[in-house]
Design a protein around this motif. Structure first.
Motif, mmCIF file in Angstrom:
data_model
loop_
_atom_site.group_PDB
_atom_site.id
_atom_site.type_symbol
_atom_site.label_atom_id
_atom_site.label_comp_id
_atom_site.label_asym_id
_atom_site.label_seq_id
_atom_site.Cartn_x
_atom_site.Cartn_y
_atom_site.Cartn_z
ATOM 1 N N HIS A 142 0.763 -1.286 -0.016
ATOM 2 C CA HIS A 142 -0.070 -0.083 0.001
ATOM 3 C C HIS A 142 0.900 1.184 -0.074
ATOM 4 O O HIS A 142 0.423 2.413 -0.693
ATOM 5 N N PRO A 143 1.788 1.309 0.743
ATOM 6 C CA PRO A 143 2.816 2.551 0.727
ATOM 7 C C PRO A 143 3.238 2.752 -0.753
ATOM 8 O O PRO A 143 3.704 3.991 -0.947
ATOM 9 N N LEU A 144 3.557 1.970 -1.398
ATOM 10 C CA LEU A 144 3.908 2.282 -2.751
ATOM 11 C C LEU A 144 2.962 2.668 -3.782
ATOM 12 O O LEU A 144 3.462 3.143 -4.988
ATOM 13 N N GLY A 150 2.628 8.420 -9.379
ATOM 14 C CA GLY A 150 3.166 9.571 -9.867
ATOM 15 C C GLY A 150 3.351 10.634 -8.780
ATOM 16 O O GLY A 150 3.648 11.757 -9.113
ATOM 17 N N ARG A 151 2.989 10.339 -7.743
ATOM 18 C CA ARG A 151 3.116 11.166 -6.452
ATOM 19 C C ARG A 151 4.551 10.815 -5.847
ATOM 20 O O ARG A 151 5.169 9.923 -5.979
ATOM 21 N N PRO A 152 5.021 11.886 -5.031
ATOM 22 C CA PRO A 152 6.350 11.550 -4.208
ATOM 23 C C PRO A 152 6.253 10.460 -3.481
ATOM 24 O O PRO A 152 5.203 10.140 -2.789
ATOM 25 N N TRP A 153 7.282 9.623 -3.411
ATOM 26 C CA TRP A 153 7.445 8.708 -2.639
ATOM 27 C C TRP A 153 7.053 8.992 -0.915
ATOM 28 O O TRP A 153 6.651 8.018 -0.087
ATOM 29 N N GLN A 154 7.300 10.229 -0.418
ATOM 30 C CA GLN A 154 7.329 10.758 0.600
ATOM 31 C C GLN A 154 5.867 10.603 0.902
ATOM 32 O O GLN A 154 5.444 10.862 2.339
ATOM 33 N N GLN A 155 5.137 10.562 0.077
ATOM 34 C CA GLN A 155 3.562 10.426 0.450
ATOM 35 C C GLN A 155 2.727 9.380 0.797
ATOM 36 O O GLN A 155 1.504 9.180 0.803
ATOM 37 N N GLY A 156 3.736 8.062 0.660
ATOM 38 C CA GLY A 156 3.271 6.907 0.808
ATOM 39 C C GLY A 156 2.279 6.758 2.183
ATOM 40 O O GLY A 156 2.694 7.271 3.291
ATOM 41 N N GLU A 157 1.400 5.938 2.005
ATOM 42 C CA GLU A 157 0.295 5.888 3.221
ATOM 43 C C GLU A 157 0.890 4.406 4.046
ATOM 44 O O GLU A 157 0.730 3.372 3.425
ATOM 45 N N VAL A 158 1.355 4.754 5.235
ATOM 46 C CA VAL A 158 1.884 3.549 6.179
ATOM 47 C C VAL A 158 1.098 3.230 6.935
ATOM 48 O O VAL A 158 0.555 4.106 7.899
#
Length: 238
Positions: A142-144, A150-158
């Motif tokens: 899910h975080p991927l 196309g959003r920054p990886w820093q916006q991954g939902e953890v």
């Protein structure tokens, strides 16, 4: 005065998608390296469940981890970050806090979940498989979605920081948690309510934002309920 039935879902959206996704970037940055630790703990719990499905110790440790995750999401994400841009988020925060307390109470396994010697045989094969798949998705995949879309990886939902993966991981835990007494089954049924409702609310919100990612929480609920139904008509592991 405009009649209530003339409103559309988008009329209740009080923020832009860009602001919404940046909330996850903000909490990930503010709590770093907690996002990495959450993934590591999630993977470890997934491994425990794979090796010892339904065992008392695994169920208890997973419950403690989930209770902490629900409590943290309630405070750090919903109350501190989401509520300022969405007034109803404060109600969600209360619901998440209630779920945290309810999951924590389930750690009294002998009373609430009916676990004990041989309880690992109370988990159906469909429930175990679907639970493992949901847990793997919630903790690892899910975080991927942020990078894939196309959003920054820093916006991954953890897991433990964002509500969607936390709710999906809880559905996974419920599928893999044995309940061998009537009281245990009733208690576990109550634990389904808030995760399922949140997934439906989140899906509606994401679709309103124009994000196809809204299909993910709905698919998770569908898989969990299908596995639950199949498990009732499938012999337990022997």
């Amino acid at each position: 005065m405009t009649e209530w039935w003339t409103y559309r879902p988008g009329d209740f959206l009080m923020f832009s998608p860009r602001i919404y996704w940046r909330l996850f970037e903000d909490i990930n940055g503010a709590t770093w390296p907690l996002p990495v630790l959450a993934v590591v703990l999630g993977v470890a719990a997934l491994g425990w469940c794979w090796r010892r499905p339904g065992s008392e110790r695994v169920v208890g440790l997973a419950a403690l981890l989930l209770a902490a995750a629900w409590g943290h999401v309630a405070w750090a994400f919903l109350w501190q970050r989401f509520a300022p841009i969405q007034w109803v988020a404060s109600s969600f925060a209360v619901a998440f806090a209630v779920q945290a307390a309810a999951v924590l109470a389930s750690c009294w396994q002998a009373r609430w979940t009916g676990t004990g010697p041989g309880a690992e045989f109370g988990v159906s094969q469909p429930g175990r498989r679907a639970g493992l798949a949901l847990a793997a998705w919630a903790t690892v995949l899910h975080p991927l979605l942020a990078g894939v879309q196309g959003r920054p990886w820093q916006q991954g939902e953890v897991f433990g920081l964002a509500p969607d993966p936390t709710a999906l991981a809880t559905l996974a835990w419920l599928l893999m948690t044995p309940a061998t007494s009537p009281m245990a089954r009733r208690w576990r049924a109550l634990l389904w309510v808030i995760p399922v409702l949140w997934c439906v609310v989140s899906a509606a919100q994401l679709f309103t934002m124009g994000a196809l990612q809204g299909a993910v929480p709905l698919a998770g609920v569908g898989l969990a309920l299908a596995a639950l139904h199949c498990g009732r008509h499938t012999p337990k592991r022997e």
